[in-house]
Design a protein around this motif. Structure first.
Motif, PDB file in Angstrom:
ATOM      1  N   CYS A 286      18.337  60.354  55.197  1.00 18.35           N
ATOM      2  CA  CYS A 286      19.010  60.488  53.930  1.00 18.35           C
ATOM      3  C   CYS A 286      18.334  58.851  53.687  1.00 18.35           C
ATOM      4  CB  CYS A 286      20.378  60.241  54.214  1.00 18.35           C
ATOM      5  SG  CYS A 286      21.425  59.430  52.639  1.00 18.35           S
TER       6      CYS A 286
ATOM      7  N   CYS B 115      21.133  56.186  53.174  1.00 23.62           N
ATOM      8  CA  CYS B 115      21.911  55.858  54.713  1.00 23.62           C
ATOM      9  C   CYS B 115      20.961  54.919  55.335  1.00 23.62           C
ATOM     10  CB  CYS B 115      22.176  57.251  55.297  1.00 23.62           C
ATOM     11  SG  CYS B 115      23.672  58.066  54.550  1.00 23.62           S
TER      12      CYS B 115
ATOM     13  N   TRP C 132      24.925  56.730  58.508  1.00 22.77           N
ATOM     14  CA  TRP C 132      24.588  58.006  59.350  1.00 22.77           C
ATOM     15  C   TRP C 132      25.045  59.136  58.345  1.00 22.77           C
ATOM     16  CZ3 TRP C 132      28.774  61.205  60.589  1.00 22.77           C
ATOM     17  CH2 TRP C 132      29.925  60.534  60.503  1.00 22.77           C
ATOM     18  N   TRP C 133      24.514  60.433  58.682  1.00 19.68           N
ATOM     19  CA  TRP C 133      24.914  61.438  58.068  1.00 19.68           C
ATOM     20  C   TRP C 133      25.169  62.645  58.985  1.00 19.68           C
ATOM     21  CZ3 TRP C 133      20.359  59.116  57.810  1.00 19.68           C
ATOM     22  CH2 TRP C 133      19.123  59.573  58.665  1.00 19.68           C
TER      23      TRP C 133
ATOM     24  N   HIS D 219      24.636  66.375  57.758  1.00 14.98           N
ATOM     25  CA  HIS D 219      23.348  67.151  57.479  1.00 14.98           C
ATOM     26  C   HIS D 219      22.542  66.590  56.319  1.00 14.98           C
ATOM     27  CE1 HIS D 219      24.706  70.456  60.121  1.00 14.98           C
ATOM     28  NE2 HIS D 219      25.907  70.287  59.393  1.00 14.98           N
ATOM     29  N   LEU D 220      21.334  67.164  56.378  1.00 15.83           N
ATOM     30  CA  LEU D 220      20.498  66.531  55.206  1.00 15.83           C
ATOM     31  C   LEU D 220      20.258  67.488  54.152  1.00 15.83           C
ATOM     32  CD1 LEU D 220      18.271  64.643  57.577  1.00 15.83           C
ATOM     33  CD2 LEU D 220      19.676  63.534  56.083  1.00 15.83           C
TER      34      LEU D 220
ATOM     35  N   CYS E  15      22.252  62.988  52.248  1.00 17.96           N
ATOM     36  CA  CYS E  15      23.417  63.242  53.227  1.00 17.96           C
ATOM     37  C   CYS E  15      24.047  64.420  52.367  1.00 17.96           C
ATOM     38  CB  CYS E  15      23.844  62.451  53.839  1.00 17.96           C
ATOM     39  SG  CYS E  15      24.753  61.176  52.637  1.00 17.96           S
ATOM     40  N   CYS E  16      24.897  65.189  53.222  1.00 19.98           N
ATOM     41  CA  CYS E  16      25.476  66.360  52.592  1.00 19.98           C
ATOM     42  C   CYS E  16      26.759  65.992  52.379  1.00 19.98           C
ATOM     43  CB  CYS E  16      25.637  67.621  53.552  1.00 19.98           C
ATOM     44  SG  CYS E  16      26.638  67.237  54.947  1.00 19.98           S
TER      45      CYS E  16
ATOM     46  N   SER F 287      29.274  64.428  54.749  1.00 24.39           N
ATOM     47  CA  SER F 287      28.808  63.336  55.352  1.00 24.39           C
ATOM     48  C   SER F 287      29.760  62.058  54.529  1.00 24.39           C
ATOM     49  CB  SER F 287      27.499  62.968  55.099  1.00 24.39           C
ATOM     50  OG  SER F 287      26.514  63.873  55.828  1.00 24.39           O
TER      51      SER F 287
ATOM     52  N   GLN G  86      27.890  61.014  50.863  1.00 25.94           N
ATOM     53  CA  GLN G  86      27.498  62.266  50.041  1.00 25.94           C
ATOM     54  C   GLN G  86      26.263  61.794  48.968  1.00 25.94           C
ATOM     55  OE1 GLN G  86      31.523  62.696  48.412  1.00 25.94           O
ATOM     56  NE2 GLN G  86      31.920  64.035  49.989  1.00 25.94           N
ATOM     57  N   HIS G  87      25.438  61.425  49.745  1.00 26.48           N
ATOM     58  CA  HIS G  87      24.104  60.841  48.872  1.00 26.48           C
ATOM     59  C   HIS G  87      23.340  62.067  47.866  1.00 26.48           C
ATOM     60  CE1 HIS G  87      24.408  57.082  50.954  1.00 26.48           C
ATOM     61  NE2 HIS G  87      24.612  56.854  50.111  1.00 26.48           N
TER      62      HIS G  87
ATOM     63  N   PRO H 166      25.144  64.954  64.420  1.00 28.02           N
ATOM     64  CA  PRO H 166      24.611  64.382  63.292  1.00 28.02           C
ATOM     65  C   PRO H 166      23.706  63.123  63.659  1.00 28.02           C
ATOM     66  CG  PRO H 166      26.846  63.594  64.060  1.00 28.02           C
ATOM     67  CD  PRO H 166      26.399  64.764  64.965  1.00 28.02           C
TER      68      PRO H 166
END
Length: 117
Positions: free
Chosen positions: A19, A22, A28-29, A31-32, A43-44, A47, A50-51, A101
């Protein structure tokens, strides 16, 4: 297979292996997700930050693809539904040795309690 070339560019590579936002702040995340328009990796929604969804809202890029190994689905924010899309430029997922993650060394021990539902 036909797709809307105004929102999906299959030639653009992903922006990196994690991400973007991030990585900039040491976050941190879980899922991507990969923007199908510009390749931005975010990031999902589970996360903390929520990017990927934030990127879609700011840029107007409505379609993402999973950036997880073994997943090839696309999501359209305009219809809140899965959709079919073309093969995208590689790589199609984050490195196999990158944990989920991730990334390694930045995930807090209590990460499960920090996820969004």
């Amino acid at each position: 297979m036909r797709y809307d070339a105004t929102v999906i560019d299959p030639t653009v590579p992903p922006s990196g292996t994690g991400c973007v936002e991030c990585d900039e702040v040491g976050g941190w995340w879980l899922h991507l997700r990969r923007c199908a328009s510009c390749g931005h990796i975010g990031c999902c929604d589970n996360s903390p930050a929520q990017h990927a969804t934030a990127h879609a809202a700011v840029t107007g890029h409505p379609v993402i693809r999973s950036f997880e190994p073994g997943e090839d689905w696309f999501w359209d924010y305009r219809t809140d539904s899965f959709m079919h899309g073309p093969p995208l430029a590689p790589p199609l997922h984050h490195p196999l040795d990158q944990p989920v993650p991730g990334p390694r060394g930045r995930v807090p021990a209590d990460w499960r309690s920090r996820l969004n539902p």
